[in-house]
Enzyme design. Sequence first.
Site, PDB file in Angstrom:
ATOM      1  N   LEU A   3     -38.309  -8.963  -6.910  1.00 38.81           N
ATOM      2  CA  LEU A   3     -39.235  -9.956  -6.379  1.00 38.81           C
ATOM      3  C   LEU A   3     -39.020 -11.227  -7.178  1.00 38.81           C
ATOM      4  O   LEU A   3     -38.799 -11.175  -8.396  1.00 38.81           O
ATOM      5  CB  LEU A   3     -40.696  -9.496  -6.532  1.00 38.81           C
ATOM      6  CG  LEU A   3     -41.178  -8.340  -5.653  1.00 38.81           C
ATOM      7  CD1 LEU A   3     -42.612  -7.967  -6.032  1.00 38.81           C
ATOM      8  CD2 LEU A   3     -41.090  -8.701  -4.181  1.00 38.81           C
ATOM      9  N   ASP A   4     -39.082 -12.361  -6.508  1.00 40.33           N
ATOM     10  CA  ASP A   4     -38.951 -13.628  -7.217  1.00 40.33           C
ATOM     11  C   ASP A   4     -40.043 -13.746  -8.277  1.00 40.33           C
ATOM     12  O   ASP A   4     -41.132 -13.187  -8.130  1.00 40.33           O
ATOM     13  CB  ASP A   4     -39.072 -14.803  -6.250  1.00 40.33           C
ATOM     14  CG  ASP A   4     -37.900 -14.895  -5.296  1.00 40.33           C
ATOM     15  OD1 ASP A   4     -36.820 -14.382  -5.648  1.00 40.33           O
ATOM     16  OD2 ASP A   4     -38.071 -15.464  -4.206  1.00 40.33           O
ATOM     17  N   ARG A   5     -39.752 -14.502  -9.304  1.00 41.99           N
ATOM     18  CA  ARG A   5     -40.696 -14.665 -10.409  1.00 41.99           C
ATOM     19  C   ARG A   5     -42.110 -15.029  -9.949  1.00 41.99           C
ATOM     20  O   ARG A   5     -43.078 -14.411 -10.392  1.00 41.99           O
ATOM     21  CB  ARG A   5     -40.163 -15.723 -11.377  1.00 41.99           C
ATOM     22  CG  ARG A   5     -41.100 -16.019 -12.531  1.00 41.99           C
ATOM     23  CD  ARG A   5     -40.494 -17.042 -13.477  1.00 41.99           C
ATOM     24  NE  ARG A   5     -41.364 -17.306 -14.601  1.00 41.99           N
ATOM     25  CZ  ARG A   5     -41.024 -18.030 -15.645  1.00 41.99           C
ATOM     26  NH1 ARG A   5     -39.823 -18.564 -15.712  1.00 41.99           N
ATOM     27  NH2 ARG A   5     -41.865 -18.235 -16.632  1.00 41.99           N
ATOM     28  N   HIS A  17     -35.391 -16.299  -1.717  1.00 37.85           N
ATOM     29  CA  HIS A  17     -36.389 -17.253  -1.223  1.00 37.85           C
ATOM     30  C   HIS A  17     -36.459 -17.274   0.302  1.00 37.85           C
ATOM     31  O   HIS A  17     -36.838 -18.285   0.895  1.00 37.85           O
ATOM     32  CB  HIS A  17     -36.114 -18.672  -1.737  1.00 37.85           C
ATOM     33  CG  HIS A  17     -36.203 -18.797  -3.223  1.00 37.85           C
ATOM     34  ND1 HIS A  17     -35.813 -19.937  -3.883  1.00 37.85           N
ATOM     35  CD2 HIS A  17     -36.639 -17.935  -4.179  1.00 37.85           C
ATOM     36  CE1 HIS A  17     -35.994 -19.765  -5.187  1.00 37.85           C
ATOM     37  NE2 HIS A  17     -36.499 -18.559  -5.386  1.00 37.85           N
TER      38      HIS A  17
END
Length: 290
Positions: free
Chosen positions: A62-64, A167
Site C-alpha cells: 500500500l502506498d505510504r 497511484h
Amino acid sequence: MSDCLFNASTLEVIYQDESLVAVVKPPGMLVHRTALSRGETRFVLQTLRDQLGRHVYPVHRLDRPTGGVLLFALDSETAAALTETFTRQRTTKRYLAVVRGWGPEALTVDAPLREEDGTRPKAEMPAQPAVTHLKRLATVEIDAAVDRYPRSRYSLMEATPETGRRHQIRRHLARAAHPIIGDAKHGKGIHNRYFRDHFDCPHLLLAAVELTLPHPVSGRSLSLSAACDAHFAALLARFGWQTHAPASGWCWADEAETPNAPAASHAHGGTQALDATHTFDATHTFDATP
C-alpha cells in the site's frame, strides 16, 4: 507525515493463522525501508516482526499515505503462493475515497498509466494497462466557499481496481476530475488545506477497506476488512456517512456466516460485521462554520 498518525506501539491484527497474518496499516507509515525512508524510525514490516516475534514476508503493498488491509505471509512457501495470487489478479480489493465534487454514480476508468517515479522521464516509460471501477456512495454540500464557488461539494467514492499500478486510484480519480482530498500530487491544495484545518484530516483520504482472496492453503475465499483510521472515521460520521464506515474483521466469503472481529488467531468468536452497504447515496448539506 506526522508520527501522531501511528503512535500506537502495536499494529491491529485482523486475522492470523499458521500461514498468514493481516493487519491494519496506519496511513503515513511505510511498509518497509526504502530510499524514501530516511529519517523514519517505524515501518510496518519491522513493527509486525517484533510484535509477533517471528519473520514475516510482504506479499503486496500500500502506498505510504494509504491505510487499510495489509497482508503478510509467515513462511516463504506461502509468500510465493500469495505473490502468485496477486500477480494473477485473483484478489478483489475495495477502497473508500473522499473526493472533490459529486462523482459519477458509476464509472469504469480504463486508462493505461506510465510510471511517474521511474529512472527515465515519465514520457519514456511504457504505458501499462490500468482499470478501476468507481461507484458513488454518498455526497455532501458544504456551506463554505473553499474554492471559486459559494458552496463546495464532495463525494464518498468506492474504488475497485482490476490492476495494481502505482497511484492507480489516485490518478484515475484525478483523470475523472474528482481528485482525492489530501492528495498533494494529483489534487488541489486549497481543498486539502481546508480539510486539514477545518475537519482534522491531515492525510490522504483513501483507505483499503476490503481484500478478498483464496486462502493459499485451503483455497477457501477469505474476506478481510479494515476500519478507517480515526481521522477518516470521524469525517464519515461528521458528514453523515457512517453507514459506510467499515469495521475490522474477517469471514469466509464462500459460506454464510457472521464475520469475525479482529483476533490474534484464526479462532472464530467475534461479532463485528464487514461493511456490506454499497447503495446508500444521500446528499447532505453541511454547515462548515467552525
